[in-house]
Motif scaffolding. Structure first.
Motif, PDB file in Angstrom:
ATOM      1  N   ALA A  81       0.782  -1.409   0.068  1.00 30.82           N
ATOM      2  CA  ALA A  81       0.028   0.023  -0.003  1.00 30.82           C
ATOM      3  C   ALA A  81       1.063   1.298  -0.023  1.00 30.82           C
ATOM      4  CB  ALA A  81      -1.014  -0.118   1.237  1.00 30.82           C
ATOM      5  N   ILE A  82       1.978   1.414   0.592  1.00 29.37           N
ATOM      6  CA  ILE A  82       2.896   2.220   0.838  1.00 29.37           C
ATOM      7  C   ILE A  82       3.623   2.436  -0.657  1.00 29.37           C
ATOM      8  CG2 ILE A  82       5.153   3.053   1.838  1.00 29.37           C
ATOM      9  CD1 ILE A  82       3.979   1.802   4.521  1.00 29.37           C
ATOM     10  N   LEU A  83       4.097   1.381  -1.166  1.00 32.20           N
ATOM     11  CA  LEU A  83       4.712   1.923  -2.403  1.00 32.20           C
ATOM     12  C   LEU A  83       3.731   2.290  -3.321  1.00 32.20           C
ATOM     13  CD1 LEU A  83       6.849  -1.621  -2.546  1.00 32.20           C
ATOM     14  CD2 LEU A  83       7.329   0.503  -2.014  1.00 32.20           C
ATOM     15  N   MET A  84       2.294   1.723  -3.515  1.00 33.92           N
ATOM     16  CA  MET A  84       1.844   2.355  -4.523  1.00 33.92           C
ATOM     17  C   MET A  84       1.255   3.703  -4.011  1.00 33.92           C
ATOM     18  SD  MET A  84      -1.070  -0.823  -5.471  1.00 33.92           S
ATOM     19  CE  MET A  84      -1.114  -1.383  -3.804  1.00 33.92           C
ATOM     20  N   SER A  85       1.077   4.176  -2.913  1.00 33.94           N
ATOM     21  CA  SER A  85       0.520   5.455  -2.721  1.00 33.94           C
ATOM     22  C   SER A  85       1.808   6.465  -2.835  1.00 33.94           C
ATOM     23  CB  SER A  85      -0.178   5.524  -1.503  1.00 33.94           C
ATOM     24  OG  SER A  85       0.558   5.392  -0.222  1.00 33.94           O
ATOM     25  N   GLY A  86       2.778   5.811  -2.412  1.00 35.34           N
ATOM     26  CA  GLY A  86       4.136   6.634  -2.537  1.00 35.34           C
ATOM     27  C   GLY A  86       4.335   7.207  -3.918  1.00 35.34           C
ATOM     28  N   MET A  87       4.280   5.992  -4.913  1.00 37.43           N
ATOM     29  CA  MET A  87       4.608   6.289  -6.371  1.00 37.43           C
ATOM     30  C   MET A  87       3.326   7.320  -6.773  1.00 37.43           C
ATOM     31  SD  MET A  87       5.918   5.646  -9.167  1.00 37.43           S
ATOM     32  CE  MET A  87       7.003   4.362  -9.290  1.00 37.43           C
ATOM     33  N   ALA A  88       2.051   7.115  -6.437  1.00 36.55           N
ATOM     34  CA  ALA A  88       0.975   8.044  -6.779  1.00 36.55           C
ATOM     35  C   ALA A  88       1.385   9.540  -6.377  1.00 36.55           C
ATOM     36  CB  ALA A  88      -0.438   7.576  -6.296  1.00 36.55           C
ATOM     37  N   ILE A  89       1.869   9.813  -5.072  1.00 36.84           N
ATOM     38  CA  ILE A  89       2.283  10.846  -4.969  1.00 36.84           C
ATOM     39  C   ILE A  89       3.311  11.514  -5.348  1.00 36.84           C
ATOM     40  CG2 ILE A  89       2.907  12.292  -2.769  1.00 36.84           C
ATOM     41  CD1 ILE A  89       1.627  10.188  -1.029  1.00 36.84           C
ATOM     42  N   ALA A  90       4.327  10.847  -5.612  1.00 36.19           N
ATOM     43  CA  ALA A  90       5.388  11.044  -6.563  1.00 36.19           C
ATOM     44  C   ALA A  90       5.146  11.546  -7.862  1.00 36.19           C
ATOM     45  CB  ALA A  90       6.530   9.918  -6.544  1.00 36.19           C
ATOM     46  N   LEU A  91       4.140  10.969  -8.542  1.00 37.79           N
ATOM     47  CA  LEU A  91       3.539  11.172  -9.845  1.00 37.79           C
ATOM     48  C   LEU A  91       2.992  12.457  -9.863  1.00 37.79           C
ATOM     49  CD1 LEU A  91       2.518   7.644 -11.444  1.00 37.79           C
ATOM     50  CD2 LEU A  91       4.672   8.932 -11.851  1.00 37.79           C
ATOM     51  N   ALA A  92       2.117  12.590  -8.760  1.00 36.38           N
ATOM     52  CA  ALA A  92       1.420  13.944  -8.727  1.00 36.38           C
ATOM     53  C   ALA A  92       2.563  15.209  -8.638  1.00 36.38           C
ATOM     54  CB  ALA A  92       0.633  13.969  -7.497  1.00 36.38           C
ATOM     55  N   ARG A  93       3.437  14.790  -7.816  1.00 33.79           N
ATOM     56  CA  ARG A  93       4.461  15.994  -7.617  1.00 33.79           C
ATOM     57  C   ARG A  93       5.281  16.201  -8.699  1.00 33.79           C
ATOM     58  NH1 ARG A  93       8.053  16.985  -2.313  1.00 33.79           N
ATOM     59  NH2 ARG A  93       8.110  18.982  -3.324  1.00 33.79           N
ATOM     60  N   THR A  94       5.639  15.028  -9.646  1.00 36.87           N
ATOM     61  CA  THR A  94       6.399  15.630 -10.916  1.00 36.87           C
ATOM     62  C   THR A  94       5.623  15.777 -11.982  1.00 36.87           C
ATOM     63  OG1 THR A  94       6.411  13.048 -11.165  1.00 36.87           O
ATOM     64  CG2 THR A  94       8.427  14.427  -9.829  1.00 36.87           C
ATOM     65  N   ALA A  95       4.156  15.821 -11.968  1.00 42.06           N
ATOM     66  CA  ALA A  95       3.251  16.124 -13.031  1.00 42.06           C
ATOM     67  C   ALA A  95       3.811  17.323 -13.520  1.00 42.06           C
ATOM     68  CB  ALA A  95       1.868  16.030 -12.645  1.00 42.06           C
ATOM     69  N   ARG A  96       3.644  17.377 -15.061  1.00 37.39           N
ATOM     70  CA  ARG A  96       4.047  18.665 -15.672  1.00 37.39           C
ATOM     71  C   ARG A  96       2.834  19.532 -16.596  1.00 37.39           C
ATOM     72  NH1 ARG A  96       9.878  17.379 -18.574  1.00 37.39           N
ATOM     73  NH2 ARG A  96      11.055  16.598 -16.617  1.00 37.39           N
ATOM     74  N   SER A  97       1.544  18.774 -16.421  1.00 36.19           N
ATOM     75  CA  SER A  97       0.290  19.357 -17.089  1.00 36.19           C
ATOM     76  C   SER A  97      -0.025  20.475 -16.045  1.00 36.19           C
ATOM     77  CB  SER A  97      -0.595  18.367 -17.372  1.00 36.19           C
ATOM     78  OG  SER A  97      -1.867  18.805 -17.225  1.00 36.19           O
ATOM     79  N   PRO A  98      -0.420  21.711 -16.838  1.00 35.98           N
ATOM     80  CA  PRO A  98      -0.892  22.778 -16.030  1.00 35.98           C
ATOM     81  C   PRO A  98      -2.078  22.487 -15.260  1.00 35.98           C
ATOM     82  CG  PRO A  98      -0.902  23.543 -18.093  1.00 35.98           C
ATOM     83  CD  PRO A  98      -0.080  22.089 -17.986  1.00 35.98           C
TER      84      PRO A  98
END
Lengths: 278, 248
Positions: A81-98
């Motif tokens: 669960a941590i790996l999945m939500s950690g990845m989701a948060i990381a993707l949200a932080r690095t998202a480039r779309s405005p």
């Protein structure tokens, strides 16, 4: 036909023999020093009786091991669960779309905020706070909220590890992928993430080993897992040996886990690169 | 395929990198961009592939203005292949999967088919025995040939080659240039940014000399190398001859 060893091979063989001898000598010296010196310390007998009582160890180890299964269970559902939500948060932080700007801000606030608070406080806050708010018998399970607290806290750490990995992939890799017509998402999925995840496996394992120990914090909410079991033994037997038993149990998981990761990483490195520098 | 550039401008901050480029490239043509470092060759190629947005100007691909802001870039990039100076192969994928990735994911070619086609491409460039290796195990020349195969796997109408031999040892340059000769034979439309003057003279239909973000002079190679009109072109070619990169 047996070939005559070259100058280099003879030298290497001599070196190998020498290093084995040196390592054996230094290990023996260190061991002897510990074995001889420690018993001479003034409090040795008391400490040995308090921490290393063989009889108590044997008597309590079985119940401790059974309680430890509880730790393993909590670890087993928290880690993915941590790996999945950690990845989701990381993707949200690095998202480039405005369009994802609010998500990026939320993820940043989350990682900064959560990491600023000690894990044990999250256990108390979520473990006692949420059931208190809900006032419902069916939703008052301390393991559920203890696990949730671990997931909340560790996701933030793991997210930062993933983010570091994502940002370490050179921009030229994205350029190459995009020039082939891959979309932003496809580039992330097939080019950036596979490289990012491989690079952060060691720090990720570091976090997982920490998690494996912090699972014991859930006991603050009531569940009797290995640490709490050891605590109750300590109280009833007036001896610390059960803690040593619990420590051994935790080591039994974390050491092989670390060794396995190292082994996998090394194999991967050998597969992908031509020569290793000695 | 017809590419038409008009008034292409691009700045990074206050530095003007492309200062009004006009260029026409017809089907099957090979155009070389030459000029000193920082003259805008790489940026021009990156702009054509939409890796850099333009500040101003028009890039028409078969009459479609691909520089139109807001146009989705992916379908256009599919039609234009690009090869980079530093290869930029994907290190976590085998040589074969490097070549097969884009056809599989972008064109939806089934994996088995994409692999067979990738292997054919690799075999064409003498790389069949390298298919299962990872890029790190290949020499620079092999890596760059894989990168060309990877771009060709998308069957682009136009290929952009950005100083593809600049990161190679001298003895590996030849094998990569042979691939480009082979592509010319097969009628591939190409724009090359290059420092290999002898090669530019041999392979191109037209050579453009870039200076400070403008095409100062362009023409057939015999004319540009044999009888340069502009002083700066002459000075540049003299420097290149002095450096031993071009015979008089």
């Amino acid at each position: 036909m047996q070939q005559e060893p070259t100058r280099r091979q003879r030298w290497e063989r001599r070196q190998r023999r020498r290093s084995i001898a040196v390592a054996a000598l230094s290990s023996t010296t260190a061991l002897v020093a510990v074995v001889l010196a420690v018993p001479r310390l003034p409090g040795y007998r008391k400490v040995r009786a308090a921490f290393f009582d063989g009889e108590i160890f044997v008597d309590t180890f079985g119940p401790l091991a059974r309680a430890f299964l509880y730790d393993l269970q909590i670890f087993a559902w928290c880690a993915p669960a941590i790996l999945m939500s950690g990845m989701a948060i990381a993707l949200a932080r690095t998202a480039r779309s405005p369009a994802l700007f609010p998500l990026r801000v939320a993820a940043t606030v989350y990682t900064d905020g959560v990491r600023g608070v000690p894990v044990v406080l999250w256990i108390y806050l979520i473990g006692f706070g949420v059931p208190g708010l809900l006032q419902s018998r069916t939703w008052s399970n301390p393991v559920l909220w203890g696990s949730t607290a671990l997931i909340v806290a560790y996701s933030a750490y793991v997210a930062e590890v993933f983010r570091a990995g994502i940002e370490s992939v050179h921009e030229s890799q994205r350029a190459a992928a995009r020039s082939l017509g891959l979309s932003n998402t496809q580039t992330l999925r097939h080019v950036v993430l596979p490289q990012a995840v491989r690079r952060v496996i060691p720090p990720l394992m570091n976090d997982l080993v920490s998690l494996q120990k912090d699972v014991a914090l859930v006991s603050f909410l009531g569940p009797v897992e290995a640490l709490r079991r050891a605590q109750s033994f300590k109280s009833s037997l007036a001896n610390f040996t059960p803690y040593v038993g619990a420590a051994l149990l935790f080591l039994c998981v974390s050491v092989p886990l670390t060794r396995l990761t190292d082994h996998l990483l090394q194999r991967e490195r050998r597969r992908m690169s031509a020569t290793a520098i000695r | 395929m017809k590419l038409r550039l008009r008034g292409v401008r691009k700045s990074f901050g206050s530095k003007v990198v492309l200062d009004g480029i006009d260029l026409d490239v017809g089907e099957g043509a090979v155009v070389c961009l030459i000029g000193s470092s920082g003259s805008g060759k790489s940026t021009l190629l990156r702009c054509i592939n939409l890796l850099e947005p333009l500040d101003d100007g028009v890039i028409e691909l078969d009459g479609l203005d691909i520089a139109e802001p807001g146009l989705p870039p992916d379908p256009i990039r599919r039609r234009i292949g690009m090869v980079f100076q530093s290869f930029n192969l994907f290190p976590h994928l085998s040589v074969l999967d490097n070549v097969a990735l884009a056809p599989r994911k972008v064109l939806g070619v089934p994996t088995a088919v994409a692999r067979v086609e990738a292997l054919e491409l690799l075999a064409r460039f003498g790389l069949a025995d390298k298919a299962g290796d990872f890029p790190d195990r290949c020499s620079g020349g092999q890596q760059q040939r894989v990168a060309i195969a990877r771009a060709l796997a998308m069957q682009p109408e136009l290929l952009l080659l950005d100083e593809i031999t600049s990161a190679l040892d001298p003895e590996l340059v030849g094998e990569v240039l042979d691939v480009v000769r082979d592509l010319r034979q097969s009628g591939m439309t190409m724009i090359l940014a290059t420092h290999e003057m002898a090669f530019a003279r041999e392979i191109s239909d037209r050579v453009c000399f870039l200076d400070a973000g403008r095409i100062l002079e362009s023409g057939p190679p015999q004319q540009l190398f044999g009888a340069p009109q502009h002083d700066r072109t002459k000075a540049f070619l003299l420097r290149v001859i002095d450096a031993g990169r071009l015979e008089r």
